[in-house]
Design a protein around this motif. Sequence first.
Motif, mmCIF file in Angstrom:
data_model
loop_
_atom_site.group_PDB
_atom_site.id
_atom_site.type_symbol
_atom_site.label_atom_id
_atom_site.label_comp_id
_atom_site.label_asym_id
_atom_site.label_seq_id
_atom_site.Cartn_x
_atom_site.Cartn_y
_atom_site.Cartn_z
ATOM 1 N N SER A 192 84.824 124.379 20.363
ATOM 2 C CA SER A 192 84.618 123.060 19.773
ATOM 3 C C SER A 192 83.418 123.101 18.851
ATOM 4 N N ASP A 193 83.490 122.335 17.791
ATOM 5 C CA ASP A 193 82.387 122.257 16.829
ATOM 6 C C ASP A 193 82.260 120.807 16.371
ATOM 7 N N PHE A 194 81.066 120.251 16.472
ATOM 8 C CA PHE A 194 80.822 118.848 16.153
ATOM 9 C C PHE A 194 79.700 118.731 15.123
ATOM 10 N N GLN A 195 79.978 118.048 14.017
ATOM 11 C CA GLN A 195 78.976 117.745 13.005
ATOM 12 C C GLN A 195 78.431 116.339 13.260
ATOM 13 N N LEU A 196 77.096 116.223 13.424
ATOM 14 C CA LEU A 196 76.493 114.955 13.830
ATOM 15 C C LEU A 196 75.721 114.263 12.712
ATOM 16 N N THR B 168 89.576 124.170 18.885
ATOM 17 C CA THR B 168 90.453 125.342 18.824
ATOM 18 C C THR B 168 90.841 125.767 20.236
ATOM 19 N N ALA B 169 92.123 126.034 20.440
ATOM 20 C CA ALA B 169 92.618 126.579 21.706
ATOM 21 C C ALA B 169 93.489 127.783 21.385
ATOM 22 N N LEU B 170 93.394 128.833 22.220
ATOM 23 C CA LEU B 170 94.162 130.042 21.942
ATOM 24 C C LEU B 170 94.545 130.766 23.234
ATOM 25 N N TYR C 287 84.572 128.588 25.372
ATOM 26 C CA TYR C 287 84.969 129.205 26.646
ATOM 27 C C TYR C 287 85.981 130.308 26.349
ATOM 28 N N VAL C 288 85.806 131.466 26.997
ATOM 29 C CA VAL C 288 86.764 132.573 26.885
ATOM 30 C C VAL C 288 87.006 133.118 28.288
ATOM 31 N N GLY C 289 88.260 133.239 28.642
ATOM 32 C CA GLY C 289 88.628 133.807 29.932
ATOM 33 C C GLY C 289 89.490 135.045 29.749
ATOM 34 N N ARG C 290 89.270 136.035 30.611
ATOM 35 C CA ARG C 290 90.100 137.235 30.596
ATOM 36 C C ARG C 290 90.709 137.413 31.978
ATOM 37 N N HIS C 291 92.027 137.490 32.030
ATOM 38 C CA HIS C 291 92.718 137.715 33.294
ATOM 39 C C HIS C 291 93.318 139.113 33.288
#
Length: 441
Positions: free
Chosen positions: A182-186, A160-162, A203-207
């Motif tokens: 990201s989510d990975f099923q192993l 997911t990207a946002l 990851y989340v960034g705030r500018h």
Amino acid sequence: MRFQSLLLTAFLSCSFFAIAQVDSTEVKKDYGRIFGGFESNSQWYLNDKGRGIIQPEDPIRSNNYLFLNYQIKGWTAGVQVEAYEKNALLNYNPEFEGTDVATYFINYKTDKFDVTAGYFYEQFGNGMLLRAWEDRALGINTALRGGRIIYRPSDNVRLTALYGQQRTGFHVSDGKIFGFDSDFQLSQLLKLDKSDLSFGMSYVGRHEDIDPSIENPKFDEITHGISGRVNYSYNAFYSNFEYNYKSKDAVLNRISNTLDENLIKDGNAVSLNLGYSKQGLGIDATLRRTENMTFLSERVPTVSGDNTSLNFNDKVLNFTPALTKQHHSNLANIYVYQAQAGFDFKDPRILKVGETGGQIDLFYEFAKDTKFGGRYGTKVALNMASWYNLPGQYRLIPAEYETNFFGVGTKYFSDYNLEVKKQLSENWRTGFYYINQYYNK
């Protein structure tokens, strides 16, 4: 009677004729579908002479929500209009005022892609880093306006990207939010038959531009947040571990509602959940430690009268639930615990930067036709929750702190309770409750 029989025969004949004229090879055209709803919550406030509460100037207040969605094939578009007339219900965010378009979106979805433009809701992991959500009963709507792409290259991978800005009232915050999850099923990859294993990273960034009045700032315009999590289950056992980190930023002084330019701190949160569940037995334990994990879309909350936007959960990027029992009894809910995730220095007696503690739940059902179960069975639930300030060294002026990872500080709250439910007959049921609470005002 004969006339009615003739009329029924004629109707059935016409129906059969109409059906016979339909070409079985004709494909019905898809015009899509429209769905939505309307919700209205209104209150009429009265005088309460005994408590000295005076009727407000506008005694009738109402919150109204109308949402409509149109869906055709892989496309969905929607809009939500909100009306707060003449004003929003008491104790709601003052940014909710008047009537306007609140949210809108357009979405396209396939087996591998899910693309949204406009307003959307999202949560990374357990929400300690990012949770954009709506709860009308609480007056919360922290949707993001921008764009989101979800990509599923296989059944075992979700990316997911946002990017966007957070909703505040009928507007959006100044801070720019961008993130990746990201989510990975192993399980299939490792050929695990009886167990399930997955992990994820976020990851989340705030500018946000730094106020020009701050000379030579010791913090950056961008605040970074990272997170990692692991989930594992085997038969009736399950577990989850998650770690969240927020990069160094100026700490907010809640009293003056200003940034402390000389107190630059990072933040973190660790949570562990373990459980075991099978028929008639359930055990669940959660431990959590948070330090300076208030994450806002704008560093300084908006002031409104005696409150700030923080009092209404406005412009808050993450969410920290209070891990305590949700009681059925109103008496037990008079003093409800609220998670203490952030920095708050009020006076020498109140110096806190987070919380540490946990909750344990135990459920057991005595089977029917046993000594304790009786004819209909007996259900027993035991819950224990305790929360504390972080141990360490604290200084009020100038503000400074250094915490210890392990141990506990001042006690915030505890709730130890036992619940026994038993059915005595087909018509009679009884319940016994023991509740012992401690609340540090």
